[in-house]
Scaffold this active site. Structure first.
Site: not given
Length: 242
Positions: A12, A14, A189
């Site tokens: 991922d 961000d 996250d």
């Protein structure tokens, strides 16, 4: 060590590789550059969308049209140059060193590296280049016949289960070329990426939100806080070689 291209490491972007949200930063950049007429109102809407994302209730089609609206009728070339300046000035300083080290570790093993992000492709692809990832998957903007942004997204929307759909399409292309990896690593996250993390062989939670942290603990997934540059657990054998 012998390179092993059977492995694919999926990151991922961000709050995994980047300390922050590249779309939110991009919008703030556009407000500063006066590409947005009412910057204060625009940023308030960004904050509302971020809260919905954290809750897992964001209407991604509405969000994508919103974030593309400042680019409508602008040429691909003009936006590309603006994105390059944005990445150099605001993104590179916010890349998380521990995350970059992990990506480099995979590259050193000969693993293919792939970024999949819910942010738009015109942002994600240049950032993938900046961090040395092999490829990037993200929702693509639509262009008119003159190469100008229409303000509409097109193709697979890489959000929640859409990331898995995009990944499976990417893997199918590699399988057709007899170059499909068969060992998948995943790093994220957000609980929004749970479908993707459940798909891979080696799932990792990175700076996880509360929901993902609970799931990672229940399932024995390694948890990293790269902002502190150290793993909070070594369970799950992060350096598995199969």
């Amino acid at each position: 060590m012998t390179p092993d291209s059977r492995h694919l490491a999926i990151f991922d972007l961000d709050d995994t590789l980047l300390d922050g949200d590249c779309t939110g930063l991009w919008i703030a950049w556009l407000v500063r550059r006066q590409w947005v007429e009412d910057g204060e109102a625009f940023m308030e809407q960004v904050a509302r969308h971020d809260r919905a994302y954290q809750a897992g209730t964001l209407d991604m089609q509405v969000h994508l049209r919103f974030v593309l609206s400042p680019l409508v009728a602008r040429s691909h070339e003009v936006v590309r140059h603006e994105v390059e300046a944005f990445v150099d000035a605001w993104i590179r300083p916010r890349l998380i060193p521990g995350a970059l080290e992990r990506l480099a570790w995979h590259r050193d093993q000969g693993h293919t590296t792939l970024i999949i992000s819910a942010s738009m492709h015109h942002l994600v692809a240049p950032i993938a280049d900046a961090v040395g990832a092999d490829e990037a998957l993200a929702t693509r903007p639509a262009f008119d016949a003159e190469g100008r942004f229409t303000g509409e997204p097109t193709g697979i929307v890489t959000y929640q289960a859409g990331k898995l759909t995009a990944l499976d399409a990417w893997l199918a292309e590699r399988e057709a070329l007899a170059a499909c990896p068969d060992v998948l690593w995943g790093y994220s996250d957000s609980h929004n990426d749970l479908p993707l993390l459940e798909r891979v062989d080696h799932a990792h939670a990175t700076q996880p939100d509360a929901r993902l942290a609970r799931i990672a603990e229940q399932r024995g997934w390694p948890v990293f806080d790269w902002r502190e540059a150290r793993p909070s657990t070594t369970k799950g054998a992060s350096t598995a070689s199969n």
